[in-house]
Design a protein around this motif. Sequence first.
Motif, short mmCIF file in Angstrom:
data_model
loop_
_atom_site.label_atom_id
_atom_site.label_comp_id
_atom_site.label_asym_id
_atom_site.label_seq_id
_atom_site.Cartn_x
_atom_site.Cartn_y
_atom_site.Cartn_z
N UNK A 66 0.84 -1.18 0.00
CA UNK A 66 0.00 0.00 0.00
C UNK A 66 0.89 1.24 0.00
N UNK A 67 0.40 2.36 0.51
CA UNK A 67 1.15 3.59 0.34
C UNK A 67 2.46 3.55 1.12
N UNK A 68 3.59 3.78 0.45
CA UNK A 68 4.90 3.69 1.11
C UNK A 68 5.13 4.85 2.07
N UNK A 69 6.03 4.60 3.06
CA UNK A 69 6.21 5.55 4.14
C UNK A 69 7.44 6.43 3.99
N UNK A 70 8.34 6.14 3.06
CA UNK A 70 9.55 6.95 2.89
C UNK A 70 9.57 7.62 1.53
N UNK A 71 10.37 8.69 1.43
CA UNK A 71 10.46 9.40 0.16
C UNK A 71 11.03 8.50 -0.93
N UNK A 72 12.01 7.67 -0.57
CA UNK A 72 12.59 6.74 -1.55
C UNK A 72 11.52 5.79 -2.07
N UNK A 73 10.78 5.17 -1.15
CA UNK A 73 9.73 4.22 -1.56
C UNK A 73 8.66 4.90 -2.41
N UNK A 74 8.31 6.12 -2.05
CA UNK A 74 7.27 6.83 -2.80
C UNK A 74 7.70 7.10 -4.24
N UNK A 75 8.94 7.54 -4.42
CA UNK A 75 9.44 7.78 -5.78
C UNK A 75 9.48 6.47 -6.56
N UNK A 76 9.98 5.41 -5.95
CA UNK A 76 10.07 4.13 -6.65
C UNK A 76 8.70 3.61 -7.03
N UNK A 77 7.73 3.74 -6.13
CA UNK A 77 6.38 3.26 -6.44
C UNK A 77 5.70 4.15 -7.47
N UNK A 88 6.19 0.96 -13.40
CA UNK A 88 5.26 0.73 -14.51
C UNK A 88 4.34 -0.44 -14.18
N UNK A 89 3.03 -0.23 -14.40
CA UNK A 89 2.08 -1.31 -14.20
C UNK A 89 1.75 -1.58 -12.74
N UNK A 90 2.18 -0.68 -11.82
CA UNK A 90 1.90 -0.90 -10.40
C UNK A 90 0.41 -0.74 -10.14
N UNK A 91 -0.18 -1.67 -9.40
CA UNK A 91 -1.60 -1.61 -9.07
C UNK A 91 -1.83 -0.62 -7.94
N UNK A 92 -2.84 0.22 -8.08
CA UNK A 92 -3.18 1.18 -7.03
C UNK A 92 -4.50 0.84 -6.37
N UNK A 93 -4.93 -0.42 -6.52
CA UNK A 93 -6.24 -0.80 -5.99
C UNK A 93 -6.31 -0.68 -4.48
N UNK A 94 -5.20 -0.92 -3.77
CA UNK A 94 -5.22 -0.86 -2.31
C UNK A 94 -5.02 0.56 -1.81
N UNK A 95 -4.77 1.51 -2.70
CA UNK A 95 -4.50 2.88 -2.29
C UNK A 95 -5.79 3.69 -2.25
N UNK A 96 -5.82 4.63 -1.32
CA UNK A 96 -6.94 5.55 -1.28
C UNK A 96 -6.83 6.53 -2.43
N UNK A 97 -7.90 7.25 -2.68
CA UNK A 97 -7.88 8.24 -3.75
C UNK A 97 -6.82 9.31 -3.46
N UNK A 98 -6.69 9.68 -2.17
CA UNK A 98 -5.71 10.69 -1.80
C UNK A 98 -4.28 10.20 -2.05
N UNK A 99 -4.02 8.91 -1.73
CA UNK A 99 -2.68 8.36 -1.94
C UNK A 99 -2.36 8.26 -3.42
#
Length: 259
Positions: free
Chosen positions: A148-159, A163-174
């Motif tokens: 789900x939504x990553x907690x670090x700046x590194x993870x956020x940029x990588x996610x 390409x093709x990453x699923x955002x189904x578990x993410x909220x609309x805000x995330x």
Amino acid sequence: MNASLASKPAEYGFDGGTGRTAVDKAMVVLAALITSEVALSLTQLSQRTCLAKATVHRILAVLQSHGMIVRTRDKYSAGVMVQSCRNSEDGIFASLQQNSTPYLVDLHQMTGHTASVSVLIGDSVQHVNQIFGHRTPRLPSMASAGKCFPATAIDQVLQAYQVGHSTRCLSAAATDELSEIRRIGLAQVDDAARKVTSVAVPLMGVQHPAALALAGHFGQVDVISAARALRRTAFDFSRALMAYRAAMNNPIQRSVSHG
């Protein structure tokens, strides 16, 4: 330049040290061999991993008995079992480690914060290389990327750049936040638990999502200056990586570079 910045273990993100289990130490030795462009001697491995020669020698014997490494005279290298994995990633770790250190040193000297380069392979965030000071935060060599939504700046940029990453578990805000990271090419996170601020930007010229980042203690990171330094360095580093890949794909230049 302080001792940690000048040391090989710091350069490669390895820290053998004390308080490690036997498995931890074996993984450090194996990682040093996998990411090395050339075969390494016992002395070189001891220096790179900060482990005693006797410890490294015992680990090498076990790894060799399982076919994980091969020995040629007094040098050791990764075996076929792990080399195939490395080759399938197009030498991404070796190329990033080989080329990143000067850029990370510049970032660390400009800002005083920990400078790192990381890459996302599957669900695993690999902190490939980092330069840190005596009192700056250090990153583990590997971490799991949250589904789900990553907690670090590194993870956020990588996610954000996966390409093709699923955002189904993410909220609309995330989902909107990841879109904004892609739009501005920057993520910044204040980690209250670790009291660390991290700033990261995407790194181009790599076949997997990659990030260049700075991490410092709360209240000590000028985010605007950090972002400016990261973007400038990422641009220069990305150009160097693309030139390196082009040279490696050219048989004549590749033979010269290895000659």
